[in-house]
Scaffold this motif. Structure first.
Motif, PDB file in Angstrom:
ATOM      1  N   GLN A 105       0.809  -1.212   0.000  1.00  0.00           N
ATOM      2  CA  GLN A 105       0.000   0.000   0.000  1.00  0.00           C
ATOM      3  C   GLN A 105       0.850   1.274   0.000  1.00  0.00           C
ATOM      4  N   ALA A 107       0.749   4.340   1.833  1.00  0.00           N
ATOM      5  CA  ALA A 107       0.048   4.702   3.066  1.00  0.00           C
ATOM      6  C   ALA A 107       0.193   6.180   3.391  1.00  0.00           C
ATOM      7  N   SER A 113      -4.805   4.183   0.833  1.00  0.00           N
ATOM      8  CA  SER A 113      -4.990   2.957   1.611  1.00  0.00           C
ATOM      9  C   SER A 113      -5.932   3.216   2.775  1.00  0.00           C
ATOM     10  N   ALA A 116      -4.840   1.294   5.907  1.00  0.00           N
ATOM     11  CA  ALA A 116      -3.674   1.848   6.599  1.00  0.00           C
ATOM     12  C   ALA A 116      -4.058   3.089   7.396  1.00  0.00           C
ATOM     13  N   GLU A 120      -3.590   2.995  11.403  1.00  0.00           N
ATOM     14  CA  GLU A 120      -2.600   3.908  11.967  1.00  0.00           C
ATOM     15  C   GLU A 120      -3.243   4.925  12.904  1.00  0.00           C
ATOM     16  N   ARG A 340       5.365   3.507   3.675  1.00  0.00           N
ATOM     17  CA  ARG A 340       4.568   2.338   4.005  1.00  0.00           C
ATOM     18  C   ARG A 340       3.974   2.545   5.399  1.00  0.00           C
ATOM     19  N   ALA A 341       3.012   1.746   5.751  1.00  0.00           N
ATOM     20  CA  ALA A 341       2.243   1.974   6.982  1.00  0.00           C
ATOM     21  C   ALA A 341       2.967   1.400   8.200  1.00  0.00           C
TER      22      ALA A 341
END
Length: 461
Positions: A105, A107, A113, A116, A120, A340-341
């Motif tokens: 994803q 993110a 996303s 995400a 998060e 990225r997440a």
């Protein structure tokens, strides 16, 4: 064979191959050398190949990575690793990251996303709860303490200048009111690096002497004002000590200063029965901490936490005509636009541990550090710190022997910890931060150190 796999079945087979090799690596934890042998290091020459004209079989590349790369790894996820404060990846966090990588994803914002963005956000709320920090704070999930400290200091400077009528976004720094930074002489290098990147010349930073324990000495604190950024520490890198937040922060706030706390690993004491060490820390304006240290997420994972969400979101904003988002989207709270997440492994770690699990892990590591300190003392080493949390700072009879002891321990393959300098003399630093490390591993380390002291393990200057 082309490196591109058009057949989904081939792709799945390759991933399964990687999973099998990873599982085999994990099965060897506790049995492999903590630091690679000379033979394994020499094997890295296998990677010295020319860029292929045509793509090679991905399975062949995976085999090369495993067969030559795996033996040359430092086993930071081994219970006998006591080096830099690097926690072993919790199974829940590692598994979540494995699935997250399959999702692949972007993110940055909800549109990239939704999953995400949601997870998060939950992870951010959980971080504020477990660390008992102001619930209105923004949490940015970044790569490292360096990146997250840079984000927090940038937010601090921007806010200070705005209070003085200066728009740094439009006007830059030329001609701006001077913002002073105050930090302790024992401040971590990542804080100094962030300051350098932001253009704070180190000769213009006010360095405050430390006390005998490595804490900022409040009696040496200069006059502060509303153009000051004061950087404090939760967990000095050698001694593990904490600045006197209850005494210092109210003085700083009364003067209008911004207070930032570097809590890369020490901030996690707040989630345990050692929370008293952090009393008053919640009065600060911003904090940084790492997930890959005491929370035991996969590397690299860190957090910038800012009491005023708008301050962090304003400094880090990266909205564009083609990519606008909530002010509190992660791309607007971190340095990274493409990201990225990293908050997903944080979510997984906290969900698998719960509040009691985090507390138990932190408290166990602190007890193990004291056990190691007592064992080192009995073996004839000098422990240099009070061992308030998970850090043990020690030395042998003199500089030469201390350096030789570190070398012998590292070359043994039975454990790994690093060298340091304290008060101008050689020392070594033992950090306990892996969820895998238990009493038997502390005893194995003590046994090794006794053997080195008795010259049963060869010491080579």
């Amino acid at each position: 064979m082309s490196s591109l796999l058009a057949d989904p079945a081939q792709e799945v087979q390759l991933i399964r191959n990687a999973d099998d090799r990873a599982a085999n690596y994990l099965r060897q934890i506790g049995y492999r050398r903590v630091f690679p042998s000379d033979e394994s290091l020499a094997g890295l020459a296998a990677f010295d190949e020319a860029l292929p004209e045509h793509g090679k079989d991905p399975a062949e590349g995976l085999a090369l990575l495993d067969e030559k790369g795996s033996p040359a790894t430092v086993a930071t996820n081994d219970p006998r690793y006591f080096g830099f404060v690097i926690g072993a990846a919790l199974p829940a966090a590692a598994a979540a990251e494995r699935l997250m990588l399959s999702w692949d994803q972007s993110a940055s914002l909800f549109l990239g996303s939704p999953v995400a963005a949601k997870i998060e956000k939950v992870a951010a709320n959980w971080i504020l709860e477990v660390l008992d920090l102001p619930r209105e704070s923004a949490v940015g999930f970044g790569t490292s303490a360096t990146a997250c400290t840079l984000a927090c200091i940038a937010a601090a400077r921007r806010s200070i200048l705005a209070r003085h009528g200066w728009n740094i976004d439009d006007e830059g720094l030329i001609g701006a009111p001077e913002v002073e930074v105050v930090l302790c002489e024992t401040a971590h290098i990542t804080v100094k690096k962030a300051l350098r990147i932001l253009g704070f010349g180190m000769k213009r930073v006010h360095i405050v002497p430390a006390d005998a324990y490595g804490r900022l000495d409040p009696s040496k604190l200069p006059a502060l004002n509303d153009r000051t950024i004061l950087c404090l520490q939760a967990g000095e890198v050698n001694t593990g000590e904490f600045d006197d937040f209850q005494q210092i922060i109210p003085r700083a706030k009364a003067a209008g200063a911004w207070v930032h706390v570097d809590g890369a690993f020490g901030l996690w004491a707040r989630a345990s029965s050692y929370a008293h060490l952090t009393s008053g820390i919640e009065q600060a304006d911003s904090w940084t901490t790492d997930g890959h240290k005491w929370l035991n997420t996969p590397y690299d994972c860190a957090m910038s936490i800012c009491r005023d969400p708008n301050a962090l979101a304003g400094a880090m904003n990266s909205d564009a005509v083609y990519s606008s988002a909530s002010p509190y989207a992660q791309k607007n709270l971190t340095l990274e636009f493409s990201r990225r997440a990293r908050g997903i492994p944080v979510w997984a770690a906290l969900r698998s541990l719960g509040k009691t699990g985090v507390a138990e892990m932190v408290e166990r590591h602190c007890l193990l550090a004291r056990q190691i300190a007592e064992g080192l003392t009995e073996a004839g080493y000098t422990v240099l710190n009070r061992v308030v949390i998970n850090q043990v700072l020690a030395r042998a009879a003199d500089d030469e022997e201390t350096k030789a002891v570190v070398k012998a321990a590292q070359e043994s393959g039975e454990a790994w910890f690093g060298a340091s300098i304290w008060n101008g003399k050689a020392a070594f630093r033992i950090s306990v931060s892996s969820w895998r490390t238990h009493e038997l591993h502390a005893e194995r380390l003590i046994t090794l150190m006794r053997a080195i002291r008795r010259l049963e393990v060869r010491i080579r200057p």
